[in-house]
Scaffold this motif. Structure first.
Motif: not given
Lengths: 223, 319
Positions: B106-107, B109-111, B158-163, B167
């Motif tokens: 998760g650290r 992911v935005p990049l 980007c969109t994401s779902t944490y499941k 991600f």
């Protein structure tokens, strides 16, 4: 959530609750104050101006407001003292199993009182009424042993899918495993978080629209 | 397993490529794309449609049904996704696609959107070079827009779902290749500067994008953003940019001048205030922060709003 308030002593004409200091008294000083009062009850009540109906209703309104405040926050116990008026509001969580006698001089409950010491040992932490300097009290111990649902990334926590829409979930809601419970947004990347198990939302820990870090607790979901 | 096409009431039909009618000139040429593609994972499974509400919805709603790395391309998109509820209009001439990927950390992911932006600018650079065309000089406006000659020509969303501890990320990209209305597009600019009729083709851009992306993404997963940082700074618009950080707090607005230095380790903007203090700047994601609203002036224009998170930035100590 049920709150139970114990209001002691008669009502002074104008209880200036708004100015009252919160949680100042430790149970020790509280006890001694009570003793003093018990020592000379008659003279004190004589000096007290007679409560008018208006002042009583004002007082009740103020108390009701305080109960609401306590109920809506992470406060389990609120105690106030002003002049000869004392007020103690305790939530169910703060009251130990056998219903305590309806007086407030009882043994300190296991939960720390309003301004908690940094790490309260369960025993006699209340002996010293030292003013705590730590500005941010540690969050109260989790209500249950259920591990909270934590943020998988840092970003901004949103409870609803869009600014004006209702939250994904609220306290009391039943959720299914895989149901979206919130959004963490980081650099315009919207990340939906799914519940990792089925259960009931018992607490929303994070605050809507506020930054959260990796592993910040977001919700407590009781399976 | 059921494949869904969300947001449409129209009849849809699903066909294998061998059963498609011959493509028209304007539509995406699947054969040509696969001939150019040389990846192992990304873009190997392709869904093409002449007209879709949103390619992003197709991949994100069917994430688990599709192999990771699948891409959906549409000639026309009529409910394309922009930020929040913004709609991205996509007439013919735009390259619009969305693809899927998975991450665990998760650290970083935005990049991933920086990786996608950079893969796109590098893909176009390569194509121009290999075809003997002049460089277009497409730039990245942080965090997720592409600019050409001062105009926005593309964007990454980007969109994401944490499941289940992963991600599931859907990356959506829109690029103005042939549609010069109302501003400009890649091919119009090429014609302007090269006076040649050689054009960039969507199929080649997409194939080249996936080649670059797969390479960058592997580096990114194994070594983080560091190896790509220098290239990113060469491509973005912001190095040394002067910005005004506007801090509104308790009804008072304080403005501070700052200079952008780069990115912080978590991928936010790193700026140094005129008072010498470093600060981290956050975009507001189209949603206001209470009491922490800051706005930026880029070259005299207020383009966006940012929020300052750290307390040690060039903000008054009224916190």
């Amino acid at each position: 959530m049920s709150s139970r308030s114990v209001i002691t002593h008669s009502v002074a004409a104008k209880a200036q609750l708004n100015n009252a200091s919160i949680g100042e008294a430790s149970s020790k000083s509280e006890a001694s104050a009570k003793e003093t009062k018990n020592g000379k009850p008659s003279s004190e009540s004589i000096s007290t101006p007679v409560a008018t109906e208006e002042s009583i209703s004002e007082f009740i309104t103020q108390v009701a407001g305080l109960i609401k405040l306590v109920d809506s926050r992470d406060i389990v116990e609120l105690q106030m003292k002003q002049h000869d008026c004392e007020l103690l509001i305790r939530k169910k969580e703060a009251i130990s199993q056998p219903t305590p006698p309806p007086m407030y001089m009882m043994q300190a409950p296991s939960t720390p009182t309003a301004p908690p010491q940094a790490s309260p040992p369960a025993s006699l932490a209340l002996a010293a009424p030292a003013p705590t300097t730590s500005p941010a009290p540690a969050p109260p111990a989790a209500k249950s042993s259920v591990p909270p649902l934590k943020s998988p990334m840092s970003g901004t926590f949103y409870r609803s899918p869009a600014p004006n829409s209702p939250p994904f979930v609220k306290v009391g809601d039943k959720v299914q495993k895989g149901q979206v419970v919130c959004i963490i947004e980081a650099m315009k990347l919207m990340n939906e978080i799914e519940a990792d198990q089925a259960g009931t939302v018992v607490e929303v820990v994070a605050e809507d629209g506020k930054p959260v870090s990796l592993d910040t607790p977001l919700f407590v979901i009781q399976p | 397993c059921q494949f869904q096409v969300p947001n449409t009431n129209a009849n849809t039909s699903l066909r294998l490529q061998s059963h498609l009618p011959r493509p028209t000139n304007a539509s995406f040429n699947v054969d040509s794309f696969f001939t150019s593609l040389s990846t192992c994972r990304f873009g190997r499974f392709l869904i093409w449609s002449p007209r879709l509400p949103s390619t992003h919805d197709v991949v994100s709603h069917n994430f688990s049904e599709l192999p990771v790395g699948s891409v959906c391309v549409a000639d026309v998109q009529f409910k394309g996704k922009g930020r929040s509820a913004n709609v991205w209009e996509s007439p013919p001439g735009c390259l619009m696609f969305s693809f899927t990927l998975q991450m665990e950390d998760g650290r970083i992911v935005p990049l991933v959107q920086y990786i996608a932006s950079l893969a796109l600018t590098e893909a176009i650079k390569d194509l121009c070079f290999n075809n003997g065309l002049p460089q277009l000089g497409i730039k990245i406006k942080w965090p997720n827009d592409l600019y050409l000659n001062g105009f926005k020509v593309g964007g990454v969303l980007c969109t994401s779902t944490y499941k289940s501890k992963k991600f599931n990320i859907s990356v959506g990209i829109g690029l103005n290749v042939d549609n010069k209305q109302p501003t400009t597009c890649l091919n119009a600019r090429l014609q302007q500067i090269a006076s040649m009729s050689c054009q960039l083709r969507k199929e080649d851009i997409l194939a080249s994008f996936f080649d670059k992306f797969e390479n960058f993404f592997d580096q990114f997963l194994s070594q983080g953003f560091k190896p790509l940082e220098e290239l990113y700074y060469q491509t973005w618009l912001h190095s040394g940019q002067r910005v005004i950080v506007q801090d509104t707090r308790e009804g008072q607005t304080v403005e501070n001048a700052a200079t952008i230095q780069g990115l912080t380790s978590s991928g936010y903007l790193l700026a140094i205030g005129d008072d010498g203090q470093m600060c981290e700047l956050h975009p507001d994601g189209n949603r206001s922060f209470q009491g922490f609203l800051l706005s930026f002036s880029f070259r005299g224009e207020t383009w966006d709003e940012f929020a300052l998170l750290t307390g040690d930035g060039p903000i008054p100590d009224s916190m």
